[in-house]
Design a protein around this motif. Sequence first.
Motif, PDB file in Angstrom:
ATOM      1  N   PHE A   1       8.689   6.010  -8.497  1.00 32.20           N
ATOM      2  CA  PHE A   1       7.252   6.624  -9.029  1.00 32.20           C
ATOM      3  C   PHE A   1       7.468   5.037 -10.492  1.00 32.20           C
ATOM      4  CE2 PHE A   1      11.416   9.240  -9.229  1.00 32.20           C
ATOM      5  CZ  PHE A   1      11.889   8.240 -10.217  1.00 32.20           C
TER       6      PHE A   1
ATOM      7  N   ALA B   1       0.402  -1.197   0.448  1.00 30.27           N
ATOM      8  CA  ALA B   1       0.293   0.143  -0.023  1.00 30.27           C
ATOM      9  C   ALA B   1       1.314   0.812   0.106  1.00 30.27           C
ATOM     10  CB  ALA B   1      -1.145   0.204   0.901  1.00 30.27           C
ATOM     11  N   VAL B   2       1.954   1.387   0.580  1.00 26.16           N
ATOM     12  CA  VAL B   2       2.643   1.992   0.264  1.00 26.16           C
ATOM     13  C   VAL B   2       3.879   2.344  -0.280  1.00 26.16           C
ATOM     14  CG1 VAL B   2       4.359   4.125   2.280  1.00 26.16           C
ATOM     15  CG2 VAL B   2       2.235   2.982   3.167  1.00 26.16           C
TER      16      VAL B   2
ATOM     17  N   SER C   1       5.949   1.034  -2.732  1.00 25.67           N
ATOM     18  CA  SER C   1       5.248   0.641  -5.065  1.00 25.67           C
ATOM     19  C   SER C   1       4.527   2.015  -4.973  1.00 25.67           C
ATOM     20  CB  SER C   1       3.803  -0.665  -4.816  1.00 25.67           C
ATOM     21  OG  SER C   1       2.894  -0.022  -4.521  1.00 25.67           O
ATOM     22  N   ASN C   2       4.156   3.014  -4.101  1.00 24.86           N
ATOM     23  CA  ASN C   2       3.091   4.249  -4.660  1.00 24.86           C
ATOM     24  C   ASN C   2       4.148   5.324  -4.477  1.00 24.86           C
ATOM     25  OD1 ASN C   2       0.144   4.392  -5.143  1.00 24.86           O
ATOM     26  ND2 ASN C   2      -0.086   4.051  -3.238  1.00 24.86           N
ATOM     27  N   VAL C   3       4.921   5.364  -3.910  1.00 23.55           N
ATOM     28  CA  VAL C   3       5.698   6.518  -3.072  1.00 23.55           C
ATOM     29  C   VAL C   3       7.170   5.974  -4.858  1.00 23.55           C
ATOM     30  CG1 VAL C   3       8.141   7.183  -1.997  1.00 23.55           C
ATOM     31  CG2 VAL C   3       5.657   6.456  -0.277  1.00 23.55           C
TER      32      VAL C   3
ATOM     33  N   GLY D   1       6.530   2.656  -9.351  1.00 25.70           N
ATOM     34  CA  GLY D   1       5.339   1.723  -9.030  1.00 25.70           C
ATOM     35  C   GLY D   1       6.108   0.496  -8.373  1.00 25.70           C
TER      36      GLY D   1
END
Lengths: 178, 267
Positions: free
Chosen positions: A26, A19-20, A22-24, A28
């Motif tokens: 860029f 949840a964190v 792979s978002n932070v 992915g």
Amino acid sequence: MVKITIFFIIFFSAILQLAVLSNVFFWGLGPNILLLLIIFWTTQAGFEKALVKNITAGLVLDLATFCAVGMNIASFALVAFFIGFISKRFLVIARNWRIFVLTITIIFSTLANSLFLNALFLIADYFGKTAIGNAPTSLFSFMLFKEIGLNILFFPLVYFIMKRIESLSFLATRAKIN
Amino acid sequence: MSKKYVTSKIVKLVIVLIVCAFLIFFNPKGFFNPIRGVFLSISAPFQKIFYQSSQKIGGTVSFLASISEIKNDNAKLSKENNFLAAQVASLQEEKNQNALLREQLGLVPRDKFSLVGGFVIGQDPQGSESWIILDKGEKDGISVGMAVIVSNGILVGKVEEVYATSSKINLLASSSSSVNVSDAETGAKGIIRGEYGLGLVMDMVTQADVLNVGDTIITSGLGSNIPRGLLVGKIKDIKVSDDRLFQRATVVSRIKYSGLDVVFVIK
């Protein structure tokens, strides 16, 4: 208490990965925190003593990433076995080269984890077991090299946090005994 | 002498591998589904908070990384904006004709979809844009096979697994995804497949059908729960398959799958 702490570490590491991280980043793609924990536990305590923790980490990752239960458990167990072999021989002998050996261990572990997962996926797919989850990162994909780089970058952070947690657990256990 | 090689380490490893092989090959997901459902119910609230917070951080990181491109993009977009403003006026008439045609062709008008909106609370950690986790499940009326869209008509994937309060959405970019589509301009029919997170490929288009670069690809509504008329993307290039029997087109979606935060499931 220690076992509960370890379970929470594994649980929140899995949430971090999904949840964190792979978002932070860029791309992915984030570092494989659970794999780094496997490396830490196995290099500190050896394959057998860290086996239950490794299995728990694999199980949590299988549940969280919709893989067939057993895929990540088997991969982590195999990776931990080889890490135990390497660390027993090289981390003891070459104390001055610890950082270099640990870096090689991380690179090898990330490649091995991807190799084992791909092999398991191909074998299961060959036997028509399609409900095993989505295909892992391809061995020939550039994403794998990015994952290796991120794992190397994040390992010192994981190492120091886990060392701190371990020393706090040790102090708590000593206080309890006293 | 042979006993020296059969250490307790190897025995434990072999036992673990045998148990895992049994779990993978004889009971891939059935037995552990309730356990996975409980795990997801417990983790969903944490995932939702962390995911939404990290989206903002991710946005900042992406912004900083793309500063150099912003000035060029800005100039390009200003020019495009002026051109589009002129087009809007002439498209009003075509919009009216489009509504009439949709009614005649039996396409499902977008306003008549029954939609369930949900937040994305997790995604594939390997960065292959294969799947996302939605914070809606069985209790919200979600079931396997339902189409998932964004922006009122752009298809992003299908519901693959459903649990009590969350569900797994298989994105179009996943290698295991396949959706029946057609070319909105020429009517050519084919199947959209994902290519390991690298993009979309429209496959199995016969040589007799016509495909053009820039054509719009929409869902055809054949053989699944996915309604007809949902936008998939535009054709970027066209090739002939290796066996020379079919055409293959690379399709570019307007959606960046790793940046999804709110999606809608068509009930």
